[in-house]
Design a protein around this motif. Structure first.
Motif, PDB file in Angstrom:
ATOM      1  N   SER A  39       0.789  -1.231   0.000  1.00 52.31           N
ATOM      2  CA  SER A  39       0.000   0.000   0.000  1.00 52.31           C
ATOM      3  C   SER A  39       0.822   1.283   0.000  1.00 52.31           C
ATOM      4  CB  SER A  39      -0.971   0.008   1.175  1.00 52.31           C
ATOM      5  OG  SER A  39      -0.263   0.180   2.381  1.00 52.31           O
ATOM      6  N   GLY A  40       2.114   1.149  -0.218  1.00 53.20           N
ATOM      7  CA  GLY A  40       2.925   2.357  -0.400  1.00 53.20           C
ATOM      8  C   GLY A  40       3.225   3.098   0.881  1.00 53.20           C
ATOM      9  N   ASN A  41       4.297   3.838   0.850  1.00 55.91           N
ATOM     10  CA  ASN A  41       4.687   4.626   2.009  1.00 55.91           C
ATOM     11  C   ASN A  41       4.741   6.094   1.602  1.00 55.91           C
ATOM     12  OD1 ASN A  41       6.165   6.049   3.928  1.00 55.91           O
ATOM     13  ND2 ASN A  41       7.139   4.185   4.658  1.00 55.91           N
ATOM     14  N   GLY A  42       3.696   6.794   1.990  1.00 51.74           N
ATOM     15  CA  GLY A  42       3.568   8.199   1.596  1.00 51.74           C
ATOM     16  C   GLY A  42       4.676   9.070   2.161  1.00 51.74           C
ATOM     17  N   ILE A  43       5.182   8.669   3.316  1.00 47.28           N
ATOM     18  CA  ILE A  43       6.237   9.457   3.945  1.00 47.28           C
ATOM     19  C   ILE A  43       7.510   9.404   3.100  1.00 47.28           C
ATOM     20  CG2 ILE A  43       7.762   9.563   5.938  1.00 47.28           C
ATOM     21  CD1 ILE A  43       5.050  10.582   6.588  1.00 47.28           C
ATOM     22  N   ALA A  44       7.866   8.213   2.715  1.00 45.22           N
ATOM     23  CA  ALA A  44       9.078   8.054   1.900  1.00 45.22           C
ATOM     24  C   ALA A  44       8.915   8.798   0.579  1.00 45.22           C
ATOM     25  CB  ALA A  44       9.355   6.578   1.648  1.00 45.22           C
ATOM     26  N   ALA A  57       6.998  11.305   0.014  1.00 46.86           N
ATOM     27  CA  ALA A  57       7.004  12.744   0.263  1.00 46.86           C
ATOM     28  C   ALA A  57       8.430  13.258   0.432  1.00 46.86           C
ATOM     29  CB  ALA A  57       6.183  13.068   1.502  1.00 46.86           C
ATOM     30  N   LEU A  58       9.220  12.481   1.129  1.00 39.21           N
ATOM     31  CA  LEU A  58      10.601  12.912   1.355  1.00 39.21           C
ATOM     32  C   LEU A  58      11.331  13.041   0.016  1.00 39.21           C
ATOM     33  CD1 LEU A  58      12.986  13.559   3.118  1.00 39.21           C
ATOM     34  CD2 LEU A  58      13.436  11.113   3.358  1.00 39.21           C
ATOM     35  N   THR A  85       3.898  16.839  -0.252  1.00 38.45           N
ATOM     36  CA  THR A  85       3.063  15.890   0.481  1.00 38.45           C
ATOM     37  C   THR A  85       1.637  15.811  -0.054  1.00 38.45           C
ATOM     38  OG1 THR A  85       2.564  17.683   2.025  1.00 38.45           O
ATOM     39  CG2 THR A  85       4.311  16.150   2.649  1.00 38.45           C
ATOM     40  N   ASP A  86       1.310  16.688  -0.995  1.00 38.41           N
ATOM     41  CA  ASP A  86      -0.069  16.756  -1.499  1.00 38.41           C
ATOM     42  C   ASP A  86      -1.065  16.967  -0.358  1.00 38.41           C
ATOM     43  OD1 ASP A  86       0.612  16.435  -4.176  1.00 38.41           O
ATOM     44  OD2 ASP A  86       0.699  14.266  -3.961  1.00 38.41           O
ATOM     45  N   THR A  87      -0.584  17.641   0.641  1.00 29.78           N
ATOM     46  CA  THR A  87      -1.413  17.896   1.817  1.00 29.78           C
ATOM     47  C   THR A  87      -1.382  19.386   2.137  1.00 29.78           C
ATOM     48  OG1 THR A  87      -0.914  15.733   2.748  1.00 29.78           O
ATOM     49  CG2 THR A  87      -1.623  17.427   4.283  1.00 29.78           C
ATOM     50  N   ASN A  91      12.759  18.804   9.467  1.00 36.38           N
ATOM     51  CA  ASN A  91      11.931  18.176   8.455  1.00 36.38           C
ATOM     52  C   ASN A  91      11.262  16.941   9.061  1.00 36.38           C
ATOM     53  OD1 ASN A  91      10.981  16.554   6.374  1.00 36.38           O
ATOM     54  ND2 ASN A  91      12.375  17.476   4.894  1.00 36.38           N
ATOM     55  N   ILE A  97       9.085  15.025   7.924  1.00 37.83           N
ATOM     56  CA  ILE A  97       8.917  13.895   7.021  1.00 37.83           C
ATOM     57  C   ILE A  97      10.142  12.979   7.073  1.00 37.83           C
ATOM     58  CG2 ILE A  97       8.765  13.259   4.588  1.00 37.83           C
ATOM     59  CD1 ILE A  97       6.173  14.271   5.610  1.00 37.83           C
ATOM     60  N   ALA A  98      11.300  13.599   6.990  1.00 41.56           N
ATOM     61  CA  ALA A  98      12.538  12.809   7.028  1.00 41.56           C
ATOM     62  C   ALA A  98      12.645  12.098   8.372  1.00 41.56           C
ATOM     63  CB  ALA A  98      13.740  13.717   6.799  1.00 41.56           C
ATOM     64  N   LEU A 134      10.269   9.190   8.481  1.00 38.92           N
ATOM     65  CA  LEU A 134      10.724   8.050   7.677  1.00 38.92           C
ATOM     66  C   LEU A 134      11.758   7.249   8.451  1.00 38.92           C
ATOM     67  CD1 LEU A 134      10.858   6.439   5.107  1.00 38.92           C
ATOM     68  CD2 LEU A 134      12.534   8.055   4.217  1.00 38.92           C
ATOM     69  N   ALA A 141      -1.359   5.289   4.230  1.00 43.12           N
ATOM     70  CA  ALA A 141      -0.230   5.665   3.380  1.00 43.12           C
ATOM     71  C   ALA A 141       0.623   6.751   4.040  1.00 43.12           C
ATOM     72  CB  ALA A 141      -0.732   6.160   2.030  1.00 43.12           C
ATOM     73  N   ARG A 142      -0.051   7.629   4.751  1.00 45.91           N
ATOM     74  CA  ARG A 142       0.661   8.720   5.421  1.00 45.91           C
ATOM     75  C   ARG A 142       1.307   8.263   6.719  1.00 45.91           C
ATOM     76  NH1 ARG A 142      -2.317  11.647   2.303  1.00 45.91           N
ATOM     77  NH2 ARG A 142      -1.513  13.632   1.592  1.00 45.91           N
ATOM     78  N   GLN A 143       1.167   7.005   6.988  1.00 45.43           N
ATOM     79  CA  GLN A 143       1.847   6.430   8.139  1.00 45.43           C
ATOM     80  C   GLN A 143       1.471   7.039   9.482  1.00 45.43           C
ATOM     81  OE1 GLN A 143       3.267   3.925   5.960  1.00 45.43           O
ATOM     82  NE2 GLN A 143       5.070   4.124   7.228  1.00 45.43           N
ATOM     83  N   TRP A 146      -9.491  -3.705   7.167  1.00 43.39           N
ATOM     84  CA  TRP A 146      -8.181  -3.586   6.529  1.00 43.39           C
ATOM     85  C   TRP A 146      -7.278  -2.627   7.299  1.00 43.39           C
ATOM     86  CZ3 TRP A 146      -6.160   0.928   4.263  1.00 43.39           C
ATOM     87  CH2 TRP A 146      -4.919   0.746   3.624  1.00 43.39           C
TER      88      TRP A 146
END
Lengths: 354, 354
Positions: free
Chosen positions: A48-53, A55-56, A61-63, B50, B52-53, B56, B115-117, B137
């Motif tokens: 399901s992907g890691n949005g954080i990675a 985004a980095l 972030t599309d947020t 940061n 996000i970093a 991650l 996805a945004r963790q 899920w």
DNA sequence: GTGAAAGCGCTAACAA
DNA sequence: TTGTTAGCGCTTTCAC
């Protein structure tokens, strides 16, 4: 459970991680067979992907972050809903924060949003001066648009309603209803909307020759309770004014309720007006005459400005002032003959002859 | 502007990035002089980190996602405020999403949050069955607690009010007020709360010998408009019941308003009750008798359960059912002699002799 | 159209 | 106490 990553998918599909990324994002063409294998692998593994990675790596972030003084105030709630909807159309998500009308908390929220690397911020600042520093700082870090209220001196976009025009509508209406004196119940002068509404009240009472007693300008906060308290003070004063003009609907709801409890008839003894047209303003007894803000428009404009600010091209900050409209209901009587949805009046007022 | 990173700070302070990280996070001790230099460099450069970093690397975001059916409903708004507050105490931020009562949108929000963790999710699911797959899920991906409503069959924590107990309070009160027949206005049977409230209504009308006409059980949605519409239908039916029991306050507000418009007196001709005790329930004419939910407690319990779920130790899911209380106001009269805050009644009802 | 490789900015081992 | 180093998971050149 160890989270499944793009590498797992790549391994399973027998391709490189780069190809998986391309297949999933659609950033570059991929052969149909490979795309198929990738999607199958994604299904099989429940990837399901890691949005954080992501985004980095992409540094976006599309947020979008939004900060409002209160989520309990229906006015802001509607604004939030509309902004969220407009953003969704634009493929972005909303990160919502409440500043609880506290500049310190607001500053903290802004720092947090910047740290979280949101792409932009929509804010209705708490305070005209105490919010300035934090808002200016955030605006320097990333695209920021102010809505409804604003702090001056910060070069950012703004969208809101023309508060002065709103007061013109209210005061002209009250004058036409025969008001010769008026009171103003508002919050302390802590932000632009409040200041402009008070200024408009003063200017247009003067223009229309409506008397305003000094002790009839009451500044507290935007709440039902303050409306009740303000009314108590007005009732204690020498003489009740013909009209009570409120800076927002919550205050007006409190005023109407307190009048009713005290046996003061609205609109028979005193006219009452609100501002914002929140959903509940149509439900009080009597329903409120109020100023409607074009919320959807404010929201879509805010999002449009934000998108524009996200573009690399630097442009001058815009200040968009939208026109409000007057919604006349029974709190400034006379009650219409016929009840109709959204503005019911018959049978709700106290001592009116029927 | 090129964002300043931890490396810039390290260079300026003349130390390694690791030291800067430690000085700023306080994860490990750093000598006072070095800490000083680091902080000075941070100031000079306007470094702000940061997130996000960091997220991650640490694989945690200190953020919790919350999904509610509507931000326009004051009940959920209060819940959100309380959860946000409780989270803040725990050093976490809230990422708020609205599912707009749409299971598809809800599923999308959940995917997005995962996805945004976010570290965990608090959700009030839209639908008893259509929400199940997405909720299950998400619950498998990360800690999740359901509040207020729940989907069954998902092994997750839940906190909410005891809906059945709430209906007992309502029905006993109405019986004591002399009601011998009752109608029920609710939303379609799409979630746990709704089902439990209807079940409670049926069970306790039966127990108390209160008559329920088949066409007096009306299922629409949680909104003021549906309350109005439901009332219209009741007025068209053979005979008005003694009481109209509503599944939430929004519906009840619509009912009270529609009755008033139609010249039907509340509580004179019919008793009306709500559920939730939203702030505006005290402001209608007449104010609503309703069931108060212990919102702060629900919120703090939800956050506590979430924290617990974030611990590595696996524990059984908890289901916490909190007791509601009855708030008696004028909509189930007789009106009290003396008006008092939160439950004003004099002078607000239509044709009452005075 | 695909893969190899280089990082995005940060923190947690591991040494020193 | 501090520095060096190795990645977190992903996207994007740059080759082929």
């Amino acid at each position: 459970m160890p989270r499944v990553t793009i590498r797992d998918v790549a391994a399973r599909a027998g391709v490189s991680t780069a190809t998986v990324s391309r297949a999933l994002s659609g950033a570059r063409p991929v052969s149909p067979e490979v795309a198929d294998q990738v999607h199958r692998a994604v299904q099989d593994l429940g990837y399901s992907g890691n949005g954080i990675a992501s985004a980095l790596r992409r540094s976006r972030t599309d947020t979008v972050g939004m900060v409002v003084p209160s989520v309990a105030n229906p006015f802001f709630t509607s604004l939030v809903e509309n902004v969220e909807y407009a953003l969704q159309q634009a493929g972005r998500q909303l990160f919502l924060c409440s500043s609880r009308s506290d500049p310190a908390l607001e500053a903290q929220r802004l720092r947090s949003l910047v740290a979280r690397q949101v792409d932009g911020i929509v804010i209705s600042p708490v305070h005209g001066t105490e919010s300035t520093e934090a808002v200016a700082w955030a605006a320097a870090e990333l695209p920021l648009v102010q809505v409804d209220r604003y702090v001056s001196g910060v070069p950012s976009d703004w969208v809101g309603v023309d508060d002065e025009a709103g007061m013109v509508l209210v005061m002209d209406h009250l004058a036409a209803r025969g008001a010769r004196s008026a009171a103003f119940v508002s919050s302390r002068l802590t932000n632009s909307s409040t200041e402009l509404r008070l200024a408009g009240f003063r200017r247009h009472t003067e223009r229309l020759g409506i008397a305003v007693d000094d002790e009839h300008v009451l500044l507290g906060e935007y709440s039902i309770d303050w409306g009740r308290e303000g009314t108590a003070r007005l009732l204690r004063s020498r003489r009740l004014p013909d009209a009570i003009v409120c800076a927002d609907d919550l205050i007006a709801l409190g005023v109407v309720q307190a009048c009713s409890e005290a046996g003061v008839e609205v609109p028979g003894d005193v006219l009452v007006t609100g501002f914002d047209d929140i959903p509940f303003s149509a439900l009080s007894a009597p329903p409120l005459t109020t100023v409607r803000q074009p919320q959807e428009l404010i929201a879509t404009e805010a999002v449009r400005l934000l998108q524009r600010a996200l573009e690399p091209s630097v442009v001058e900050p815009a200040r968009i002032s939208l026109s409000p409209s007057l919604v006349v209901r029974a709190s400034t009587g006379p009650a219409p003959r016929q009840a109709h949805p959204g503005a019911p009046v018959s049978g709700t007022s106290g001592r009116r002859p029927r």
